[in-house]
Design a protein around this motif. Structure first.
Motif, PDB file in Angstrom:
ATOM      1  N   UNK A   1      -7.021  -2.564  -6.515  1.00  0.00           N
ATOM      2  CA  UNK A   1      -7.308  -1.428  -5.496  1.00  0.00           C
ATOM      3  C   UNK A   1      -7.280  -1.563  -4.362  1.00  0.00           C
ATOM      4  N   UNK A   2      -7.322  -3.328  -3.574  1.00  0.00           N
ATOM      5  CA  UNK A   2      -7.115  -3.454  -2.489  1.00  0.00           C
ATOM      6  C   UNK A   2      -6.154  -3.986  -2.052  1.00  0.00           C
ATOM      7  N   UNK A   3      -5.433  -4.111  -2.769  1.00  0.00           N
ATOM      8  CA  UNK A   3      -3.681  -4.956  -2.228  1.00  0.00           C
ATOM      9  C   UNK A   3      -3.097  -4.385  -1.679  1.00  0.00           C
ATOM     10  N   UNK A   4      -2.636  -2.972  -2.359  1.00  0.00           N
ATOM     11  CA  UNK A   4      -2.133  -1.775  -1.542  1.00  0.00           C
ATOM     12  C   UNK A   4      -2.353  -1.649  -0.067  1.00  0.00           C
TER      13      UNK A   4
ATOM     14  N   UNK B   1      -1.477  -2.971   5.670  1.00  0.00           N
ATOM     15  CA  UNK B   1      -2.634  -3.481   6.997  1.00  0.00           C
ATOM     16  C   UNK B   1      -1.595  -4.651   7.421  1.00  0.00           C
ATOM     17  N   UNK B   2      -0.550  -5.520   6.709  1.00  0.00           N
ATOM     18  CA  UNK B   2      -0.074  -6.480   7.044  1.00  0.00           C
ATOM     19  C   UNK B   2       1.147  -6.176   8.032  1.00  0.00           C
ATOM     20  N   UNK B   3       1.908  -5.387   7.604  1.00  0.00           N
ATOM     21  CA  UNK B   3       3.041  -4.577   7.886  1.00  0.00           C
ATOM     22  C   UNK B   3       3.260  -4.883   9.610  1.00  0.00           C
ATOM     23  N   UNK B   4       1.887  -3.887  10.648  1.00  0.00           N
ATOM     24  CA  UNK B   4       2.029  -3.731  11.410  1.00  0.00           C
ATOM     25  C   UNK B   4       2.408  -5.696  12.227  1.00  0.00           C
TER      26      UNK B   4
ATOM     27  N   UNK C   1       9.852  -2.222   1.823  1.00  0.00           N
ATOM     28  CA  UNK C   1      10.036  -2.854   0.467  1.00  0.00           C
ATOM     29  C   UNK C   1       8.137  -3.258   0.117  1.00  0.00           C
ATOM     30  N   UNK C   2       7.300  -3.511   1.622  1.00  0.00           N
ATOM     31  CA  UNK C   2       6.155  -3.478   1.191  1.00  0.00           C
ATOM     32  C   UNK C   2       5.457  -2.527   0.538  1.00  0.00           C
ATOM     33  N   UNK C   3       5.511  -1.223   1.412  1.00  0.00           N
ATOM     34  CA  UNK C   3       5.256  -0.247   1.254  1.00  0.00           C
ATOM     35  C   UNK C   3       5.252   0.310  -1.008  1.00  0.00           C
ATOM     36  N   UNK C   4       6.837  -0.192  -1.097  1.00  0.00           N
ATOM     37  CA  UNK C   4       7.476   0.055  -2.532  1.00  0.00           C
ATOM     38  C   UNK C   4       6.171  -0.644  -3.273  1.00  0.00           C
ATOM     39  N   UNK C   5       6.392  -2.280  -3.156  1.00  0.00           N
ATOM     40  CA  UNK C   5       4.840  -3.217  -3.899  1.00  0.00           C
ATOM     41  C   UNK C   5       3.444  -2.359  -3.705  1.00  0.00           C
ATOM     42  N   UNK C   6       2.968  -2.303  -2.682  1.00  0.00           N
ATOM     43  CA  UNK C   6       1.881  -1.658  -2.305  1.00  0.00           C
ATOM     44  C   UNK C   6       1.715  -0.421  -2.732  1.00  0.00           C
TER      45      UNK C   6
ATOM     46  N   UNK D   1      -0.312 -14.987  -0.880  1.00  0.00           N
ATOM     47  CA  UNK D   1       1.090 -15.641   0.234  1.00  0.00           C
ATOM     48  C   UNK D   1       1.469 -14.679   1.318  1.00  0.00           C
ATOM     49  N   UNK D   2       0.910 -13.613   0.886  1.00  0.00           N
ATOM     50  CA  UNK D   2       1.494 -12.882   2.310  1.00  0.00           C
ATOM     51  C   UNK D   2       0.045 -13.044   3.663  1.00  0.00           C
ATOM     52  N   UNK D   3      -0.807 -13.511   3.314  1.00  0.00           N
ATOM     53  CA  UNK D   3      -1.962 -13.332   4.295  1.00  0.00           C
ATOM     54  C   UNK D   3      -1.865 -14.741   4.596  1.00  0.00           C
ATOM     55  N   UNK D   4      -1.244 -15.500   3.525  1.00  0.00           N
ATOM     56  CA  UNK D   4      -0.825 -17.434   4.804  1.00  0.00           C
ATOM     57  C   UNK D   4       0.455 -17.131   5.254  1.00  0.00           C
ATOM     58  N   UNK D   5       1.378 -16.710   4.643  1.00  0.00           N
ATOM     59  CA  UNK D   5       2.862 -16.329   5.737  1.00  0.00           C
ATOM     60  C   UNK D   5       2.093 -16.098   7.183  1.00  0.00           C
ATOM     61  N   UNK D   6       1.131 -15.101   7.330  1.00  0.00           N
ATOM     62  CA  UNK D   6       0.736 -14.545   8.475  1.00  0.00           C
ATOM     63  C   UNK D   6       0.040 -15.993   9.189  1.00  0.00           C
TER      64      UNK D   6
END
Length: 189
Positions: free
Chosen positions: A48-51, A56-59, A139-144, A179-184
């Motif tokens: 439930x935390x992933x979406x 939060x990463x998108x901005x 794409x982020x909104x779709x997977x979230x 992966x998302x956090x690491x690339x930020x």
């Protein structure tokens, strides 16, 4: 993906940047240990935390892609922020597909995805940053949304990567979010 009869663009061709050293590490260890580079502790993440974390990463990604240096590689052989953004857009798409398979099939085998080939064939270095920001957010909104819709009874469903690594819906979400956090972290955002 191309088939064996289609020539692949190679570094040095017009519009193809210098080669990136392929990352051949098996990153599944992040499911057990905190990442020493970005500090992310995947094992603490629940489905439930992933979406919300993706949203939060998108901005932050939008801000990265708006930077004047977005197209610049920080050093030879390292992706530019623009290339990382294109990669993350595709990661959103790939993991949305994989999660969909896990929720609709028993123990699916995921198609192989070579991120380095995808970067060259997808022209990551020549993407338009504004358009990419829009695609990444979409794409982020779709997977979230797909992670938000996971029934608690389905978090143990399994799927396998082509290298044999097995994931549950829970560990897929953990691995994906790292992966998302690491690339930020990679783009200093």
């Amino acid at each position: 993906m191309t088939d064996s009869t289609t020539p692949r663009p190679t570094p040095g061709d017009a519009g193809v940047p210098d080669a990136i050293v392929p990352d051949t590490k098996d990153w599944t260890w992040v499911l057990r240990e905190r990442c020493p580079e970005c500090g992310f502790a995947a094992a603490q993440v629940e489905v439930p935390d992933v979406g919300a974390a993706v949203r939060d990463s998108l901005p932050r990604w939008r801000a990265v892609l708006a930077r004047p240096d977005a197209r610049e590689r920080p050093e030879p052989g390292v992706w530019s922020p623009l290339e990382y953004g294109a990669h993350v857009r595709d990661v959103f798409r790939i993991f949305d597909e994989r999660l969909g398979l896990m929720l609709s099939q028993d123990d699916p085998l995921f198609a192989n995805w070579d991120q380095d080939v995808a970067a060259i064939e997808g022209g990551y270095a020549s993407q338009d940053p504004a358009r990419l920001a829009h695609e990444l957010e979409e794409s982020g909104a779709v997977v979230a949304d797909r992670f938000d819709g996971v029934d608690p009874a389905d978090v143990g469903r399994v799927g396998r990567r082509s290298d044999g690594s097995q994931f549950t819906v829970r560990t897929l979400g953990q691995y994906f979010l790292h992966d998302i956090v690491h690339h930020l972290y990679d783009v200093r955002a």
